[in-house]
Write an enzyme that holds these catalytic residues in place. Structure first.
Site, short mmCIF file in Angstrom:
data_model
loop_
_atom_site.label_atom_id
_atom_site.label_comp_id
_atom_site.label_asym_id
_atom_site.label_seq_id
_atom_site.Cartn_x
_atom_site.Cartn_y
_atom_site.Cartn_z
N GLU A 79 0.70 -1.36 -0.03
CA GLU A 79 -0.04 -0.11 0.23
C GLU A 79 0.82 1.24 -0.01
O GLU A 79 1.70 1.46 0.85
CB GLU A 79 -0.95 -0.06 1.27
N CYS A 142 -7.48 -2.54 8.18
CA CYS A 142 -6.34 -2.38 7.66
C CYS A 142 -5.65 -1.06 7.51
O CYS A 142 -4.65 -0.63 8.02
CB CYS A 142 -6.14 -3.08 6.21
N HIS A 164 -1.39 -6.07 1.27
CA HIS A 164 -2.52 -6.96 1.15
C HIS A 164 -2.15 -8.16 0.53
O HIS A 164 -1.53 -8.09 -0.54
CB HIS A 164 -3.70 -6.16 0.72
#
Length: 196
Positions: A79, A142, A164
């Site tokens: 991310e 998350c 992820h």
């Protein structure tokens, strides 16, 4: 040797397994120049990031890398960004379902991850594992965890990232994408090796 704290979530949303923790628990104790400390964290707003902060207080890591499940994705996705928003379409494991709430009332709209996101994706790809940079960690636990950690460690030498992972094959239904556990482990290992 440098220290890496790596975390994975417990199952949530009616699932009996979370591939994030399954992969984290199978990583070797040392990868590249890093000694690993593992931590299983709850899929719960507030409690998840606090569990990471508590573990970090003991481990004193150079890098914190959190791993989470993103059903529907086909690749390992580090991310790039965490946003200051909690918005849940399903309850977390404590039954909380915040709607359009900030993660930190005094925080900026977003933070960029402080790990080399593109290099991590490229390293996994080079190891033969599908990977791509993601620009949205969502608004569930998350993102709550990534944002809280980046907010807490802003201006320090501790680097923070989030990856992820897809469903495991046994979780996938009706043609949903998935990834074999051994591929997740291989991809995450390559990502960690890419950390300078």
């Amino acid at each position: 040797m440098k220290k890496l704290l790596i975390t994975g979530f417990d199952p949530f949303g009616g699932q009996t397994v979370n591939p994030a923790w399954e992969a984290v628990s199978r990583l070797p104790d040392r990868i590249g120049s890093y000694a690993l400390t593992r931590c299983r964290i709850p899929t719960a707003f507030g409690r998840a990031p606090q569990a990471v902060l508590n573990a970090a207080r003991d481990a004193q890591p150079d890098v914190i890398l959190c791993i989470g499940q993103a059903g529907g994705r086909r690749a390992l996705t580090p991310e790039m960004v965490a946003i200051n928003l909690r918005h849940a379409s399903i309850p977390d494991n404590d039954g909380n379902r915040p709607q359009d709430q900030p993660v930190a009332a005094d925080g900026p709209a977003a933070y960029f991850a402080t790990v080399p996101v593109r290099a991590m994706a490229q390293a996994a790809e080079a190891a033969g594992v599908s990977a791509a940079v993601s620009y949205s960690a969502g608004t569930f636990v998350c993102n709550d965890t990534l944002y809280t950690l980046l907010h807490h460690y802003r201006g320090t030498a501790v680097r923070v990232g989030f990856v992820h992972v897809p469903f495991l094959p046994r979780q996938a239904e009706n043609g949903q994408p998935s990834m074999a556990l051994e591929d997740m482990v291989r991809g995450l290992t390559a990502m960690i090796e890419s950390l300078s």
